[in-house]
Design a protein around this motif. Structure first.
Motif, short mmCIF file in Angstrom:
data_model
loop_
_atom_site.label_atom_id
_atom_site.label_comp_id
_atom_site.label_asym_id
_atom_site.label_seq_id
_atom_site.Cartn_x
_atom_site.Cartn_y
_atom_site.Cartn_z
N VAL A 185 0.83 -1.20 0.00
CA VAL A 185 0.00 0.00 0.00
C VAL A 185 0.87 1.25 0.00
N TYR A 186 1.93 1.25 0.79
CA TYR A 186 2.85 2.40 0.77
C TYR A 186 3.51 2.53 -0.61
N GLY A 187 3.75 1.40 -1.27
CA GLY A 187 4.29 1.46 -2.62
C GLY A 187 3.34 2.16 -3.57
N TRP A 254 -9.78 1.78 -1.17
CA TRP A 254 -9.48 0.77 -2.20
C TRP A 254 -8.14 0.11 -1.94
N PHE A 255 -7.10 0.92 -1.80
CA PHE A 255 -5.76 0.36 -1.59
C PHE A 255 -5.70 -0.46 -0.30
N GLY A 256 -6.40 0.01 0.72
CA GLY A 256 -6.37 -0.67 2.01
C GLY A 256 -7.58 -1.55 2.24
N LEU A 257 -8.15 -2.09 1.16
CA LEU A 257 -9.37 -2.88 1.29
C LEU A 257 -9.19 -4.09 2.21
N VAL A 258 -8.02 -4.68 2.23
CA VAL A 258 -7.75 -5.81 3.13
C VAL A 258 -7.91 -5.36 4.58
N PHE A 259 -7.41 -4.16 4.90
CA PHE A 259 -7.55 -3.65 6.27
C PHE A 259 -9.03 -3.38 6.60
N TRP A 298 2.11 -18.82 5.81
CA TRP A 298 2.65 -18.44 4.51
C TRP A 298 1.55 -18.37 3.46
N GLN A 299 0.63 -19.32 3.48
CA GLN A 299 -0.47 -19.32 2.51
C GLN A 299 -1.38 -18.11 2.71
N ILE A 300 -1.68 -17.79 3.97
CA ILE A 300 -2.54 -16.64 4.25
C ILE A 300 -1.83 -15.35 3.85
N ASP A 301 -0.56 -15.23 4.22
CA ASP A 301 0.22 -14.05 3.83
C ASP A 301 0.20 -13.88 2.31
N GLY A 302 0.53 -14.94 1.61
CA GLY A 302 0.59 -14.88 0.15
C GLY A 302 -0.73 -14.46 -0.47
N PHE A 303 -1.82 -15.00 0.07
CA PHE A 303 -3.16 -14.68 -0.45
C PHE A 303 -3.50 -13.21 -0.21
N THR A 308 -3.82 -7.50 -2.15
CA THR A 308 -3.40 -6.10 -1.99
C THR A 308 -2.62 -5.63 -3.21
N LEU A 309 -1.79 -6.49 -3.78
CA LEU A 309 -1.01 -6.12 -4.96
C LEU A 309 -1.92 -5.86 -6.15
N VAL A 310 -2.93 -6.71 -6.35
CA VAL A 310 -3.88 -6.52 -7.45
C VAL A 310 -4.63 -5.20 -7.26
N LEU A 311 -5.08 -4.93 -6.03
CA LEU A 311 -5.76 -3.68 -5.75
C LEU A 311 -4.86 -2.48 -6.03
#
Length: 320
Positions: A185-187, A254-259, A298-303, A308-311
């Motif tokens: 998100v900072y990126g 949008w960018f922080g939708l996961v949060f 690791w699976q949860i992190d990756g998902f 977040t990257l797609v968003l």
């Protein structure tokens, strides 16, 4: 670009080089995280030091202040000061919270009301600072444009800072989860800052992203250290204030939708259980539901990182 590379390098070296000493110090002083008794079985993490966020926030601030761009104009200095005060004040609140947990040997530090009061005082401080530095009290609404909120700006600022700092705090429940999502998100905001020609946010973000990368060396599953509330509250406050300074407040939804989803899962779960004595999710925040389903960290992190990257990719192209 040369200065951005330099600030990135300084923050990365401080974090990567300093973290082993922080871990050693915390282990020797018995300053270790208390694992929550409710929820997934994380007993294997018992004894892991916390408060790693103190170092990567400090590295970010030190590296930023080393750069001439932070002082090259009154505007640059103003924005740098606002960023540092926002992140630093919420890191201080988180640091007190972490310290209380360690002193009491409990999984809760600040009680709800004192913590909310501290966050409100920080929002008041930010409001006074922005007023003194003559930052316009406006937000930009899509399809409407800039809107001057006047006195209501304080309520927006309070809601935005408190809301996002707590949202990132709730997300920080698995090794590497928040550090990775926040990095992305900072990126995205770094790209928006570059397009807006804002050197202050660029410099600050390059430092913070480097510090987060350095922290991930020690925080990825299985973590050697946790960031604690010191880091998680500061990361959310930083995103909130950057979205305001870039006149892209609502883009953070949008960018922080996961949060947002993590926070909503807690609100829904609490409401449902309080009024109907039923749980909507096996456990909230929602990342623990994935644990209950048998997913590894690791699976949860990756998902979550992938979402977040797609968003971020969609967002920077649509918003930009």
């Amino acid at each position: 670009m040369k200065e951005n590379f330099l600030v990135f390098l300084i923050a990365l070296i401080i974090t990567v080089g300093g973290m082993p000493f922080v871990i050693k110090f915390l282990r020797q002083s018995k300053e270790q995280a208390v694992i929550r008794k409710l929820g997934p079985d994380h007993r294997a993490k018992a004894g892991t030091p916390s408060m790693g966020g103190a170092l990567f926030i400090a590295a970010t601030i030190i590296a930023t202040l080393c750069m001439p761009s932070s002082y090259q104009s009154w505007t640059s200095f103003t924005w740098t000061l606002i960023l540092i005060v926002a992140v630093g004040s919420f890191a201080a609140i988180g640091g007190i919270d972490d310290a209380l947990k360690l002193i009491r040997h409990a999984d809760e530090g600040f009680a709800f009301k004192p913590k909310l009061l501290a966050q409100t005082l920080s929002a008041v401080l930010m409001m006074l600072l922005m007023w003194a530095l003559k930052v316009p009290f406006i937000i930009t609404i899509p399809w409407v444009g800039p809107v001057n909120l006047g006195i209501f700006y304080f309520f927006f600022l309070w809601f935005w800072l408190v809301g996002w700092s707590n949202a990132t705090n709730l997300t920080d429940g698995l090794d590497g989860l928040l550090a990775g999502t926040a990095l992305i998100v900072y990126g995205a905001f770094t790209i928006l800052a570059w397009r807006a020609g804002n050197p202050s946010i660029l410099t600050f973000n390059f430092a913070l992203m480097a510090a987060l990368i350095g922290f991930l060396f020690y925080n990825h599953p299985k973590a050697k250290i946790f960031m604690g509330d010191t880091g998680s509250l500061a990361l959310g406050a930083g995103l909130a204030i950057e979205s305001i300074l870039l006149h892209a407040s609502l883009s953070l939804l949008w960018f922080g939708l996961v949060f947002v989803i993590e926070t909503l899962s807690v609100i829904i779960q609490t409401f449902s259980y309080h009024f109907y004595h039923k749980r909507v999710f096996p456990m909230a925040p929602i990342h623990h539901t994935f644990e209950k389903m048998g997913w590894s960290e690791w699976q949860i992190d990756g998902f979550f990182w992938a979402i977040t990257l797609v968003l971020a990719v969609i967002g920077v192209n649509v918003i930009g």
